[in-house]
Motif scaffolding. Structure first.
Motif, PDB file in Angstrom:
ATOM      1  N   HIS A  85       0.848  -1.188   0.000  1.00 54.99           N
ATOM      2  CA  HIS A  85       0.000   0.000   0.000  1.00 54.99           C
ATOM      3  C   HIS A  85       0.886   1.240   0.000  1.00 54.99           C
ATOM      4  O   HIS A  85       1.960   1.246   0.609  1.00 54.99           O
ATOM      5  CB  HIS A  85      -0.895   0.035   1.248  1.00 54.99           C
ATOM      6  N   TYR A  89       1.683   4.947   1.319  1.00 57.53           N
ATOM      7  CA  TYR A  89       1.435   5.727   2.538  1.00 57.53           C
ATOM      8  C   TYR A  89       1.974   7.131   2.268  1.00 57.53           C
ATOM      9  O   TYR A  89       3.169   7.321   2.115  1.00 57.53           O
ATOM     10  CB  TYR A  89       2.144   5.105   3.739  1.00 57.53           C
ATOM     11  N   HIS A 130      -3.301   9.035  11.335  1.00 62.19           N
ATOM     12  CA  HIS A 130      -3.399   7.945  10.357  1.00 62.19           C
ATOM     13  C   HIS A 130      -4.775   7.987   9.718  1.00 62.19           C
ATOM     14  O   HIS A 130      -5.778   8.119  10.405  1.00 62.19           O
ATOM     15  CB  HIS A 130      -3.190   6.579  11.017  1.00 62.19           C
ATOM     16  N   GLU A 187      -7.110   6.509   5.998  1.00 59.49           N
ATOM     17  CA  GLU A 187      -7.186   5.649   4.814  1.00 59.49           C
ATOM     18  C   GLU A 187      -8.249   6.209   3.887  1.00 59.49           C
ATOM     19  O   GLU A 187      -9.264   6.724   4.331  1.00 59.49           O
ATOM     20  CB  GLU A 187      -7.585   4.233   5.202  1.00 59.49           C
ATOM     21  N   MET A 239      -6.593   0.822  -1.603  1.00 58.52           N
ATOM     22  CA  MET A 239      -6.485   1.619  -0.393  1.00 58.52           C
ATOM     23  C   MET A 239      -5.186   2.415  -0.424  1.00 58.52           C
ATOM     24  O   MET A 239      -4.121   1.886  -0.761  1.00 58.52           O
ATOM     25  CB  MET A 239      -6.483   0.742   0.860  1.00 58.52           C
ATOM     26  N   MET A 296      -3.042   4.903   2.247  1.00 61.05           N
ATOM     27  CA  MET A 296      -2.957   5.379   3.628  1.00 61.05           C
ATOM     28  C   MET A 296      -2.305   6.756   3.621  1.00 61.05           C
ATOM     29  O   MET A 296      -1.515   7.071   2.728  1.00 61.05           O
ATOM     30  CB  MET A 296      -2.169   4.386   4.472  1.00 61.05           C
TER      31      MET A 296
END
Length: 142
Positions: A4, A6, A56, A58, A65, A67
């Motif tokens: 993912h 970030y 944090h 999402e 997804m 983040m």
């Protein structure tokens, strides 16, 4: 295994998620603010008044997804060396998203037909995030 992205928006995370909801139809997922954390950040780690910033979060673009966080490290996001690529099935939808992402940002490569795509272009959005927008062509196999 999954990988993912970030992204650290250096204090502009909520603004970025709102922008992606409008431009790409992103859906907001889990969101935790620094003030909601079960543990306090070490003294001096966050600027005063950061309780409402995102520790944090999402969001989902299609089934993917992403983040994100405010990060609060340098005060200026830097997304050099990579891009997020978003695929569309219709040229009109790709054009709409591309132009929306470019608003307040910069076009790195205008949308246009290529040997591999009905349309393809690269844009840096107002947050400095690099995007590739594509409607792929059916490529011959093997």
């Amino acid at each position: 295994m999954q990988v993912h992205s970030y992204l650290f928006f250096e204090g502009r995370c909520e603004e970025a998620i709102d922008f992606y909801e409008k431009t790409l139809g992103a859906r907001r997922g889990m969101l935790m603010r620094y003030g909601e954390s079960p543990e306090q950040c070490p003294d001096g780690m966050l600027p005063p008044g950061s309780d409402n910033k995102i520790m944090h979060g999402e969001f989902f673009i299609g089934e993917s997804m992403v983040m994100a966080s405010d990060g609060m490290v340098s005060g200026k996001p830097k997304f050099d060396g990579f891009s997020l690529s978003v695929d569309f099935t219709e040229v009109g939808a790709a054009e709409k998203a591309f132009h929306a992402l470019a608003e307040g940002g910069a076009v790195n490569m205008p949308l246009g037909e290529t040997f591999f795509a009905k349309t393809f272009g690269m844009v840096k959005d107002r947050f400095g995030m690099n995007w590739m927008v594509i409607v792929p062509k059916e490529m011959p196999k093997g």
